[in-house]
Design an enzyme around this catalytic site. Structure first.
Site, PDB file in Angstrom:
ATOM      1  N   HIS A 195      -8.354  -4.765  -1.710  1.00  0.00           N
ATOM      2  CA  HIS A 195      -7.177  -4.039  -1.242  1.00  0.00           C
ATOM      3  C   HIS A 195      -6.842  -4.439   0.195  1.00  0.00           C
ATOM      4  O   HIS A 195      -7.726  -4.490   1.050  1.00  0.00           O
ATOM      5  CB  HIS A 195      -7.449  -2.532  -1.307  1.00  0.00           C
ATOM      6  CG  HIS A 195      -6.250  -1.688  -1.009  1.00  0.00           C
ATOM      7  ND1 HIS A 195      -5.371  -1.266  -1.977  1.00  0.00           N
ATOM      8  CD2 HIS A 195      -5.783  -1.188   0.162  1.00  0.00           C
ATOM      9  CE1 HIS A 195      -4.421  -0.542  -1.432  1.00  0.00           C
ATOM     10  NE2 HIS A 195      -4.646  -0.484  -0.136  1.00  0.00           N
TER      11      HIS A 195
ATOM     12  N   ASP B 242      -9.935  -3.721  -6.178  1.00  0.00           N
ATOM     13  CA  ASP B 242      -9.068  -2.767  -5.484  1.00  0.00           C
ATOM     14  C   ASP B 242      -9.470  -1.357  -5.879  1.00  0.00           C
ATOM     15  O   ASP B 242      -9.249  -0.926  -7.012  1.00  0.00           O
ATOM     16  CB  ASP B 242      -7.609  -3.026  -5.837  1.00  0.00           C
ATOM     17  CG  ASP B 242      -6.646  -2.277  -4.933  1.00  0.00           C
ATOM     18  OD1 ASP B 242      -7.034  -1.235  -4.366  1.00  0.00           O
ATOM     19  OD2 ASP B 242      -5.493  -2.727  -4.794  1.00  0.00           O
TER      20      ASP B 242
ATOM     21  N   CYS C 100       0.829  -1.199   0.000  1.00  0.00           N
ATOM     22  CA  CYS C 100       0.000   0.000   0.000  1.00  0.00           C
ATOM     23  C   CYS C 100       0.871   1.260   0.000  1.00  0.00           C
ATOM     24  O   CYS C 100       1.533   1.561  -0.977  1.00  0.00           O
ATOM     25  CB  CYS C 100      -0.971  -0.031   1.184  1.00  0.00           C
ATOM     26  SG  CYS C 100      -2.140   1.340   1.283  1.00  0.00           S
TER      27      CYS C 100
END
Length: 259
Positions: free
Chosen positions: A224, A192, A146
């Site tokens: 995600h 995502d 991330c």
């Protein structure tokens, strides 16, 4: 900066959601360049002589991150994780996707502060790691989850590392893909919000256009955060998380043996 300028958008609500993983971390937190750094060492006789630089998601040096680094150590790498949040992760302010942030908390300001610190200090931290933990024979790779993805690309644009990987990235622009010089593995979720199908295809177009060395894996049915915050009590989510880490370790084994 407008979100439209990003291929992988800045951290949002999906970056806070997830599951805290159970397990006792085996490494220790040290200070490298005055930054908290988790150090996970391979078991005696298992070290391959290589180092992996780990850049965490917005949960910082959570137990999840420590266990992932322990997993890289189990694969033979010395894994070092940089806490560029310096004890101030986003999870400090919000523990679940359904919980509101505290009144007055400015998420954009939080992100800007820590992003500026990381952009400036990641190269310095990486150099300090090389000086302290490396030898002339040591080879380096890096992985980011991330928030950590841009710093993987930042280092892949230099000769600091020989290979890199990221999972469910955020904060990536086209220039991040334009600049890389070394092999990149992209570990992605089918669903995502930060790095959707269209954005993934644009990123791959850039990598193919410029004949970069890359590998893309997309896990169906997950979202995600699957690789660092997926629910291990759910068999398929656990499998996806473990397969992602295994692929990253194998990718590093391959390219560090050839560099």
């Amino acid at each position: 900066m407008a979100e439209s300028e990003y291929l992988a958008k800045p951290p949002g609500a999906c970056c806070v959601a997830g599951t805290i993983h159970e397990g006792t971390a085996r490494g220790q937190v040290d200070q490298v360049l005055h930054v908290p750094t988790y150090v996970a060492k391979p078991a005696k006789g298992k070290a391959n002589g290589h180092v992996v630089l780990y850049f965490p998601d917005v949960w910082g040096l959570s137990n999840n991150a420590l266990l992932l680094m322990d997993g890289l150590a189990d694969a033979g790498f010395l894994a070092l994780g940089m806490d560029y949040f310096c004890g101030d992760p986003l999870s400090k302010y919000r523990q679940s996707e359904n919980e509101p942030f505290p009144e007055g908390f400015d998420r954009a300001a939080w992100r800007a502060k820590h992003l500026a610190f990381a952009i400036e200090n990641v190269p310095k931290w990486a150099a300090a790691v090389r000086e302290r933990f490396g030898s002339p024979a040591t080879k380096y790779a890096c992985v980011g989850y991330c928030f950590g993805a841009p710093f993987v690309c930042q280092l892949l644009a230099t000769d600091t590392v020989s290979a890199g990987a990221f999972a469910h990235p955020s904060l990536l622009k086209e220039e991040h893909f334009n600049g890389i010089k070394h092999p990149l593995l992209l570990s992605c979720a089918e669903h995502d919000q930060a790095f959707n199908t269209e954005s993934r295809r644009k990123a791959i177009d850039i990598l193919q256009r410029d004949k970069k060395v890359y590998h893309l894996q997309v896990f169906a049915g997950v979202s995600h955060g699957f690789a660092s915050r997926g629910d291990p009590s759910h068999p398929y989510q656990r499998w996806c998380k473990e397969q992602s880490l295994r692929a990253i370790a194998d990718w590093f084994d391959l390219w560090l043996a050839q560099s």
